[in-house]
Design a protein around this motif. Structure first.
Motif, mmCIF file in Angstrom:
data_model
loop_
_atom_site.group_PDB
_atom_site.id
_atom_site.type_symbol
_atom_site.label_atom_id
_atom_site.label_comp_id
_atom_site.label_asym_id
_atom_site.label_seq_id
_atom_site.Cartn_x
_atom_site.Cartn_y
_atom_site.Cartn_z
ATOM 1 N N LEU A 170 0.817 -1.206 0.000
ATOM 2 C CA LEU A 170 0.000 0.000 0.000
ATOM 3 C C LEU A 170 0.858 1.266 0.000
ATOM 4 N N LYS A 171 2.176 1.099 -0.003
ATOM 5 C CA LYS A 171 3.077 2.234 -0.203
ATOM 6 C C LYS A 171 3.242 2.405 -1.709
ATOM 7 N N ILE A 172 2.294 3.149 -2.292
ATOM 8 C CA ILE A 172 2.191 3.242 -3.749
ATOM 9 C C ILE A 172 3.338 4.074 -4.314
ATOM 10 N N ALA A 173 4.017 3.497 -5.281
ATOM 11 C CA ALA A 173 5.074 4.216 -5.995
ATOM 12 C C ALA A 173 4.941 3.886 -7.483
ATOM 13 N N GLY A 174 4.330 4.810 -8.217
ATOM 14 C CA GLY A 174 4.128 4.551 -9.636
ATOM 15 C C GLY A 174 2.869 3.740 -9.885
ATOM 16 N N ASP A 175 2.697 3.336 -11.139
ATOM 17 C CA ASP A 175 1.527 2.559 -11.537
ATOM 18 C C ASP A 175 1.798 1.064 -11.409
ATOM 19 N N GLY A 176 0.717 0.321 -11.186
ATOM 20 C CA GLY A 176 0.798 -1.130 -11.159
ATOM 21 C C GLY A 176 0.166 -1.714 -12.410
ATOM 22 N N PRO A 177 0.303 -3.012 -12.629
ATOM 23 C CA PRO A 177 -0.326 -3.642 -13.793
ATOM 24 C C PRO A 177 -1.842 -3.526 -13.722
ATOM 25 N N GLN A 178 -2.467 -3.228 -14.863
ATOM 26 C CA GLN A 178 -3.903 -3.020 -14.916
ATOM 27 C C GLN A 178 -4.630 -4.297 -15.323
ATOM 28 N N GLY A 179 -5.906 -4.369 -14.929
ATOM 29 C CA GLY A 179 -6.718 -5.503 -15.334
ATOM 30 C C GLY A 179 -7.997 -5.596 -14.530
ATOM 31 N N ALA A 180 -8.906 -6.434 -15.010
ATOM 32 C CA ALA A 180 -10.169 -6.690 -14.296
ATOM 33 C C ALA A 180 -9.916 -7.810 -13.297
ATOM 34 N N TYR A 181 -9.354 -7.473 -12.173
ATOM 35 C CA TYR A 181 -8.928 -8.470 -11.191
ATOM 36 C C TYR A 181 -10.134 -9.110 -10.490
ATOM 37 N N THR A 182 -10.019 -10.395 -10.251
ATOM 38 C CA THR A 182 -11.087 -11.158 -9.612
ATOM 39 C C THR A 182 -11.029 -10.969 -8.099
ATOM 40 N N LEU A 183 -12.125 -10.478 -7.529
ATOM 41 C CA LEU A 183 -12.179 -10.188 -6.093
ATOM 42 C C LEU A 183 -12.966 -11.239 -5.315
ATOM 43 N N ALA A 184 -13.765 -12.029 -5.996
ATOM 44 C CA ALA A 184 -14.549 -13.080 -5.326
ATOM 45 C C ALA A 184 -14.763 -14.234 -6.292
ATOM 46 N N MET A 185 -14.722 -15.460 -5.753
ATOM 47 C CA MET A 185 -14.879 -16.663 -6.566
ATOM 48 C C MET A 185 -15.768 -17.665 -5.843
ATOM 49 N N THR A 186 -16.315 -18.584 -6.608
ATOM 50 C CA THR A 186 -17.017 -19.734 -6.030
ATOM 51 C C THR A 186 -16.400 -21.003 -6.599
ATOM 52 N N ALA A 187 -16.512 -22.069 -5.841
ATOM 53 C CA ALA A 187 -16.056 -23.385 -6.301
ATOM 54 C C ALA A 187 -17.034 -24.425 -5.783
ATOM 55 N N GLN A 188 -17.267 -25.440 -6.579
ATOM 56 C CA GLN A 188 -18.156 -26.515 -6.159
ATOM 57 C C GLN A 188 -17.850 -27.774 -6.960
ATOM 58 N N GLY A 189 -18.302 -28.883 -6.423
ATOM 59 C CA GLY A 189 -18.064 -30.159 -7.099
ATOM 60 C C GLY A 189 -17.505 -31.196 -6.139
ATOM 61 N N LYS A 190 -16.746 -32.119 -6.681
ATOM 62 C CA LYS A 190 -16.147 -33.186 -5.886
ATOM 63 C C LYS A 190 -14.741 -32.769 -5.460
ATOM 64 N N PHE A 191 -14.557 -32.630 -4.147
ATOM 65 C CA PHE A 191 -13.251 -32.200 -3.655
ATOM 66 C C PHE A 191 -12.221 -33.298 -3.942
ATOM 67 N N PRO A 192 -11.031 -32.924 -4.425
ATOM 68 C CA PRO A 192 -10.004 -33.924 -4.772
ATOM 69 C C PRO A 192 -9.729 -34.903 -3.632
ATOM 70 N N GLY A 193 -9.751 -36.177 -3.954
ATOM 71 C CA GLY A 193 -9.488 -37.216 -2.964
ATOM 72 C C GLY A 193 -10.710 -37.691 -2.226
#
Length: 287
Positions: A170-193
């Motif tokens: 958060l000590k901003i110095a200059g610009d960072g890489p731009q993009g539509a960053y994912t802030l929340a996700m869902t997952a479902q299904g059969k957990f591995p194993g």
């Protein structure tokens, strides 16, 4: 959970959940890694201490048996939970996503509040959100989809605007890489194993302050919190957008402003209207 005055407390969220007829109970994994059988959803919010290996195994076993977990994490505080996320194809980036805003001096980086404005149309949680809606986060981190195993479905349900930037500090110095960053996700299904046919489900958010006392009532924050629980608890009929509360407009006046208002409007206006009414009545009477 009990602190109603602290801005970052979760008392407002606790009351909201309980008002929707959910029962909240604390779960001490350090005492027993076995998840109670009557636990419909496990909520892990703002953890600050690293999970021990046997605690991670307990959560994994819970997911293998069809459990549901809600996680709200902060950047730099994944506390070992990446061991649960990595097998299902999700990587916490441990960054800070900030919006780029236009000011009179030109483009600038908005620190503090970050908007999430892009919603998945496939998710039960977010498909009710509109194109002009937004969620407010505070310095959220993003997630990245990696190799998703067979039998697991991952959805990126909330993203920041395309112009947003990512920073390691958060000590901003200059610009960072731009993009539509994912802030929340869902997952479902059969957990591995897993040897069970029961599908697990998970909601993952890269911020905890969106559900804190200060921000929970802002924009769609409350709806994200409630819809996530309803989806994980298999109560999709409860997923909706809460009605907006009526806003009260208050007029603040100094003593001088009050007397100006009283003498210039409050008294003369009714007198003028009364005089006009009497004049019209008199003219009609003698017409």
């Amino acid at each position: 959970l009990e602190d109603a005055k602290e801005a970052t407390g979760l008392n407002a969220w606790k009351m909201m959940v309980e008002n929707n007829r959910y029962i909240l109970k604390p779960l001490a994994l350090n005492l027993t890694a076995k998840i109670p059988e009557d636990a419909d959803v496990i909520a892990i919010v703002n953890p600050t201490q690293n999970f021990l290996d046997y605690e991670i195994l307990g959560l994994q076993e819970y997911l293998k048996n069809g459990g549901s977990i809600f996680m709200a994490l902060k950047a730099k505080q994944t506390v070992g939970l990446d061991k649960i996320l990595k097998p299902i194809g999700i990587e916490p980036m441990n960054n800070y996503v900030l919006n780029l805003v236009q000011t009179q001096q030109g483009a600038g980086i908005q620190q503090g509040q970050t908007l999430g404005t892009v919603f998945s149309a496939n998710s039960e949680i977010t498909k009710v959100f509109g194109k002009n809606d937004a969620l407010i986060f505070r310095n959220p981190m993003s997630f990245r989809r990696t190799t998703v195993p067979e039998g697991v479905t991952v959805d990126e349900i909330i993203k920041a605007p395309e112009s947003s930037m990512s920073f390691d500090s958060l000590k901003i110095a200059g610009d960072g890489p731009q993009g539509a960053y994912t802030l929340a996700m869902t997952a479902q299904g059969k957990f591995p194993g897993s040897a069970s046919n029961k599908p697990f489900s998970m909601v993952l958010v890269g911020d905890t302050d969106f559900m804190a006392n200060q921000l929970l009532g802002q924009t769609l924050n409350r709806d994200l919190a409630l819809n996530s629980l309803a989806s994980l608890a298999k109560e999709e009929n409860l997923i909706s957008i809460s009605p907006k509360e009526s806003q009260v407009t208050k007029m603040m006046m100094t003593e001088t402003m009050f007397y100006v208002f009283l003498l210039a409007f409050a008294i003369p206006l009714p007198v003028a209207l009364l005089g006009t009414s009497i004049t019209l009545w008199m003219k009609r009477r003698h017409a």
